[in-house]
Design a protein around this motif. Structure first.
Motif, PDB file in Angstrom:
ATOM      1  N   GLU A 159      63.104 116.200  31.486  1.00 57.24           N
ATOM      2  CA  GLU A 159      63.134 117.524  30.865  1.00 57.24           C
ATOM      3  C   GLU A 159      61.723 117.905  30.413  1.00 57.24           C
ATOM      4  OE1 GLU A 159      65.516 120.009  27.402  1.00 57.24           O
ATOM      5  OE2 GLU A 159      65.024 117.901  27.075  1.00 57.24           O
ATOM      6  N   VAL A 160      61.334 119.144  30.724  1.00 56.09           N
ATOM      7  CA  VAL A 160      59.942 119.567  30.518  1.00 56.09           C
ATOM      8  C   VAL A 160      59.871 120.942  29.871  1.00 56.09           C
ATOM      9  CG1 VAL A 160      57.787 120.140  31.681  1.00 56.09           C
ATOM     10  CG2 VAL A 160      59.149 118.252  32.515  1.00 56.09           C
ATOM     11  N   HIS A 161      58.971 121.060  28.901  1.00 55.79           N
ATOM     12  CA  HIS A 161      58.527 122.362  28.419  1.00 55.79           C
ATOM     13  C   HIS A 161      57.184 122.623  29.092  1.00 55.79           C
ATOM     14  CE1 HIS A 161      56.422 125.046  25.466  1.00 55.79           C
ATOM     15  NE2 HIS A 161      57.586 125.666  25.538  1.00 55.79           N
ATOM     16  N   LEU A 162      57.166 123.581  30.007  1.00 56.40           N
ATOM     17  CA  LEU A 162      55.994 123.762  30.858  1.00 56.40           C
ATOM     18  C   LEU A 162      54.723 124.020  30.049  1.00 56.40           C
ATOM     19  CD1 LEU A 162      57.359 125.928  33.827  1.00 56.40           C
ATOM     20  CD2 LEU A 162      57.070 123.440  33.714  1.00 56.40           C
ATOM     21  N   GLY A 163      54.853 124.728  28.940  1.00 55.25           N
ATOM     22  CA  GLY A 163      53.664 125.110  28.199  1.00 55.25           C
ATOM     23  C   GLY A 163      52.996 123.985  27.442  1.00 55.25           C
ATOM     24  N   SER A 164      53.701 122.875  27.227  1.00 53.30           N
ATOM     25  CA  SER A 164      53.126 121.804  26.407  1.00 53.30           C
ATOM     26  C   SER A 164      53.148 120.437  27.084  1.00 53.30           C
ATOM     27  CB  SER A 164      53.868 121.716  25.063  1.00 53.30           C
ATOM     28  OG  SER A 164      55.251 121.469  25.253  1.00 53.30           O
ATOM     29  N   TRP A 165      53.490 120.389  28.357  1.00 55.72           N
ATOM     30  CA  TRP A 165      53.487 119.089  29.034  1.00 55.72           C
ATOM     31  C   TRP A 165      52.065 118.520  29.082  1.00 55.72           C
ATOM     32  CZ3 TRP A 165      51.472 117.498  33.917  1.00 55.72           C
ATOM     33  CH2 TRP A 165      51.816 116.196  34.271  1.00 55.72           C
ATOM     34  N   LYS A 166      51.143 119.351  29.482  1.00 56.92           N
ATOM     35  CA  LYS A 166      49.731 118.944  29.525  1.00 56.92           C
ATOM     36  C   LYS A 166      48.859 120.177  29.298  1.00 56.92           C
ATOM     37  CE  LYS A 166      48.359 115.891  32.614  1.00 56.92           C
ATOM     38  NZ  LYS A 166      47.944 115.279  33.908  1.00 56.92           N
ATOM     39  N   LEU A 431      73.917 111.761  30.124  1.00 61.16           N
ATOM     40  CA  LEU A 431      73.422 111.220  28.864  1.00 61.16           C
ATOM     41  C   LEU A 431      72.078 111.853  28.528  1.00 61.16           C
ATOM     42  CD1 LEU A 431      75.610 109.193  29.801  1.00 61.16           C
ATOM     43  CD2 LEU A 431      74.177 107.354  28.931  1.00 61.16           C
ATOM     44  N   PRO A 432      71.999 112.657  27.452  1.00 63.10           N
ATOM     45  CA  PRO A 432      70.741 113.358  27.149  1.00 63.10           C
ATOM     46  C   PRO A 432      70.010 112.797  25.930  1.00 63.10           C
ATOM     47  CG  PRO A 432      72.562 114.546  26.150  1.00 63.10           C
ATOM     48  CD  PRO A 432      73.121 113.225  26.691  1.00 63.10           C
ATOM     49  N   ILE A 433      68.739 112.501  26.127  1.00 64.75           N
ATOM     50  CA  ILE A 433      67.831 112.374  24.986  1.00 64.75           C
ATOM     51  C   ILE A 433      66.828 113.505  25.189  1.00 64.75           C
ATOM     52  CG2 ILE A 433      66.161 110.945  23.773  1.00 64.75           C
ATOM     53  CD1 ILE A 433      67.669 108.508  24.607  1.00 64.75           C
ATOM     54  N   SER A 434      67.160 114.650  24.616  1.00 66.40           N
ATOM     55  CA  SER A 434      66.496 115.906  24.948  1.00 66.40           C
ATOM     56  C   SER A 434      65.498 116.335  23.881  1.00 66.40           C
ATOM     57  CB  SER A 434      67.558 117.007  25.117  1.00 66.40           C
ATOM     58  OG  SER A 434      68.085 117.368  23.843  1.00 66.40           O
ATOM     59  N   GLY A 472      77.104 107.436  33.649  1.00 66.79           N
ATOM     60  CA  GLY A 472      76.657 108.809  33.487  1.00 66.79           C
ATOM     61  C   GLY A 472      75.258 109.023  34.009  1.00 66.79           C
ATOM     62  N   ASP A 473      74.927 110.287  34.301  1.00 64.62           N
ATOM     63  CA  ASP A 473      73.571 110.637  34.687  1.00 64.62           C
ATOM     64  C   ASP A 473      72.657 110.578  33.463  1.00 64.62           C
ATOM     65  OD1 ASP A 473      74.271 110.954  37.298  1.00 64.62           O
ATOM     66  OD2 ASP A 473      74.435 113.130  37.230  1.00 64.62           O
ATOM     67  N   LYS A 474      71.349 110.667  33.684  1.00 66.17           N
ATOM     68  CA  LYS A 474      70.384 110.477  32.599  1.00 66.17           C
ATOM     69  C   LYS A 474      69.466 111.695  32.463  1.00 66.17           C
ATOM     70  CE  LYS A 474      72.057 106.424  33.705  1.00 66.17           C
ATOM     71  NZ  LYS A 474      73.322 105.970  33.111  1.00 66.17           N
ATOM     72  N   LEU A 475      69.055 111.948  31.215  1.00 62.98           N
ATOM     73  CA  LEU A 475      68.049 112.978  30.965  1.00 62.98           C
ATOM     74  C   LEU A 475      67.152 112.497  29.835  1.00 62.98           C
ATOM     75  CD1 LEU A 475      68.188 116.785  30.838  1.00 62.98           C
ATOM     76  CD2 LEU A 475      67.475 115.588  28.755  1.00 62.98           C
ATOM     77  N   LEU A 476      65.843 112.584  30.069  1.00 60.88           N
ATOM     78  CA  LEU A 476      64.854 112.146  29.096  1.00 60.88           C
ATOM     79  C   LEU A 476      63.797 113.231  28.939  1.00 60.88           C
ATOM     80  CD1 LEU A 476      64.393 109.548  27.403  1.00 60.88           C
ATOM     81  CD2 LEU A 476      62.812 108.793  29.186  1.00 60.88           C
ATOM     82  N   PHE A 477      63.550 113.616  27.681  1.00 57.71           N
ATOM     83  CA  PHE A 477      62.557 114.653  27.420  1.00 57.71           C
ATOM     84  C   PHE A 477      61.148 114.078  27.497  1.00 57.71           C
ATOM     85  CE2 PHE A 477      60.184 117.310  24.204  1.00 57.71           C
ATOM     86  CZ  PHE A 477      60.110 118.446  24.997  1.00 57.71           C
TER      87      PHE A 477
END
Length: 635
Positions: A159-166, A431-434, A472-477
């Motif tokens: 999971e990505v916030h485009l404005g603050s990834w880099k 499974l989200p750790i968002s 379950g599927d996985k999601l990692l922020f």
């Protein structure tokens, strides 16, 4: 002064009937601004839904923002649609609709609800735009996506916030820059999908995109719409699916946008009990209005069709489903059956999923739904909402609560870490750790781990290995994959510099390897949503705070043992399904992950000694605050 607008329409009677019945899902082909040639004259056709308007004019830089002579014509069929062709208007022109209401004398200057491009915020005009982008992802769309988006495929989502990834000199990366940096990183880390937080245009940057004013225009902060397509194309070329957060629950009350559009509640519900969200000070769409349902489903169709998205994560589904969501007694009224379910919203979500899967069968519709609402991922024709997957918020809350406890107290809370398996197969869970878990004073994930520096990193490795082996599927922020210690700040980059520390580098290596194991071992994903893919070895060893279980496919199995205390067990016996040698696929205490490397044992031989209802067993060296993942070697 004579009118410069020519009578013209893109709507047929069939279009109008579909629109008014809530069944028109490609309104972006009709509404908005469309450059075309009429009678050999180039210009732009404009149309807007404003049923309470007495007059609608188009204003823009092409007429010095003076609408005299640029009036649209109202259709004769009482549809509430105003339209017309204005010669000479070119691509790239700024424009708004100037609306005079029958309800008051106020003139409203509104951005186009169907605009494909907008000015860079805080400016708010719409821009005449048509794309000439040539997609290069035919292989992905026709061959790879049906496989990688399949129900039994492994999905590990970044999971990505485009404005603050880099950041580059304090500036966010553009869509085209992200097409190199972000795509390469996601591929190297082994994630199968990327999920972008909302990319629809939004005036308030700290809303992270969840308060959108343009449902057909990507934010101009990082480039134009074709540059976003270039980014998505690059992900597809790398074999990575793209999911985007989509927000049909609510919208902001900015004066230039959807709110009070023509002097009446065109998009929001007129009843404040249904039309105002107290948590977010925002307006709720009127799901009872067919034209609004057509608008929203058309938005979903637009992103899937024109931006080749591989899925939509539908935000805040719970807030849509319940009339009493975040409301006290007396602030809501029950439905016709006396209950608290918002029946119109349920019908909308069903219609949405039926329409999406009927037209785009290989995409994923994912619900962020935080309650025990039944049948979220049950097919709509069987009475469910029809989503493909649902965030497993209960697992997330219980797991993070458990891991925040000092290991000495975990003996009293063993049920928190095992309870999720009592309902893990009632829905198709992800499974989200968002991002929601690392904001608003919650701190980072690693900062919530108890103990000293060593124990915090060991706990984090244990948490991620438990997550990746749980059904379950996985999601990692973003940032979590390197153990960032500070809370996420949307104005700042991920702290990439911490990778100079071996422990943070070890977390990154762990996630990379967990992705490889999760995607490479069928036992960890093939039956992710079926009880046939999971078997307990022991869930009741609360005294040692240890869980052991088997993940299975039709032909293979993997054994997982999680030790949730810093106690080393040198003779811990578990039953195994077959006689043989069991290879260590992962030991989270390995030095390469930043662990102590206390045990270098790579193979365990079973013995014909009964344990846990099995005829054969192995005696293990369990690392402190660690996980072992084992697989029987083939003969």
């Amino acid at each position: 002064m004579g009118t410069k607008t020519i009578v013209h329409s893109l709507f047929t009677d069939f279009d109008i009937n579909l629109f008014k019945s809530g069944k028109h899902f490609k309104l972006y082909e009709k509404f908005g601004a469309h450059a075309l040639t009429l009678n050999k004259e180039k210009g732009v056709y404009f149309s807007v839904y404003a049923p309470a308007a007495s007059k609608v004019q188009v204003i823009g830089n092409f007429n010095s923002w003076n609408g005299e002579g640029y009036e649209l014509y109202v259709r004769w069929d009482s549809s509430g649609i105003w339209e017309g062709f204005i010669p000479g208007v070119k691509e790239g022109e700024l424009y708004k609709f100037e609306i005079l209401s029958t309800k008051d004398d106020r003139v409203r200057k509104k951005a186009d609800p169907y605009a494909f491009k907008t000015e860079l915020m805080p400016l708010s005009a719409s821009i005449v735009w048509s794309s000439d982008y040539k997609w290069k992802d035919k292989k992905w769309m026709t061959k790879e996506r049906p496989i990688k988006n399949a129900h039994d495929a492994p999905n590990s989502i970044y999971e990505v916030h485009l404005g603050s990834w880099k950041k580059n000199n304090s500036h966010s990366l553009s869509y085209t820059e992200l097409a190199t940096d972000l795509v390469d990183y996601v591929k190297d880390m082994g994630f199968t999908h990327v999920e972008m937080m909302p990319i629809t245009e939004h005036p308030y940057y700290p809303s992270w995109g969840y308060l959108s004013t343009s449902y057909f225009a990507p934010t101009s902060r990082f480039g134009d719409p074709d540059e976003l397509k270039f980014l998505i194309d690059a992900f597809h070329k790398a074999g990575i699916g793209v999911i985007v957060d989509w927000v049909p629950a609510h919208f902001p009350n900015d004066d230039f946008a959807l709110a009070d559009f023509d002097g009446t509640c065109v998009y929001e519900h007129f009843d404040r009990q249904k039309g105002f969200h107290p948590d977010w000070n925002s307006l709720i769409f009127n799901f009872e209005r067919n034209e609004v349902r057509s608008f929203l489903i058309s938005s979903a169709f637009y992103w899937l069709e024109h931006f080749h998205l591989d899925g939509l994560r539908v935000d805040a589904v719970s807030s849509m489903l319940y009339l009493d969501y975040s409301r006290e007694e007396g602030q809501w009224s029950p439905n016709i059956f006396g209950g608290n379910e918002y029946l119109a919203a349920k019908d909308f979500l069903r219609d949405l999923n039926i329409a999406i899967y009927g037209t785009f069968p290989n995409v994923q519709m994912i619900a962020e739904e935080s309650t025990a609402f039944p049948g979220v991922t049950k097919p709509a024709h069987l009475g469910g909402l029809g989503f493909g997957k649902k965030w497993m918020m209960g697992w997330m809350n219980d797991t993070l609560a458990y891991f925040s406890r000092d290991p000495i107290h975990r003996v009293y809370h063993h049920n928190e870490i095992s309870f999720s398996l009592t309902y893990a197969f009632t829905e198709n869970f992800l499974l989200p750790i968002s991002h929601d878990e690392v904001v608003h004073g919650k701190g980072s994930i690693i900062s919530r781990m108890p103990g000293d520096d060593w124990q915090q990193f060991a706990n984090l490795r244990l948490l991620y290995s438990y997550m990746f082996t749980h059904p379950g599927d996985k999601l990692l922020f973003m940032g979590n994959e390197i153990g960032q210690r500070t809370e996420w700040n949307f104005n700042e980059s991920i702290e990439w510099q911490i990778l100079g520390n071996l422990h943070h580098k070890g977390i990154q290596t762990l996630i990379r390897n967990l992705n490889a194991i999760f995607t490479g071992e069928e036992a960890l994903h093939k039956l992710n949503f079926s009880g046939e893919g999971f078997e307990w070895i022991s869930y009741d060893d609360y005294k040692n705070s240890i869980l052991s279980y088997i993940r299975k496919s039709e032909d293979e199995s993997v054994i997982v043992i999680c030790n949730f205390t810093p106690v080393v067990h040198t003779e811990y016996r578990i039953g195994v399904p077959e006689k043989g040698k069991y290879k260590v696929l992962m030991n989270t205490d390995d030095i390469k992950y930043g662990g102590a490397g206390g045990s270098k044992k790579r193979v365990y031989n079973s013995k014909a000694k009964a344990s846990h209802g099995k005829d054969n067993s192995v005696e293990l060296i369990l690392p402190p605050l660690g996980t072992l993942i084992l697989k029987k070697e083939s003969k």
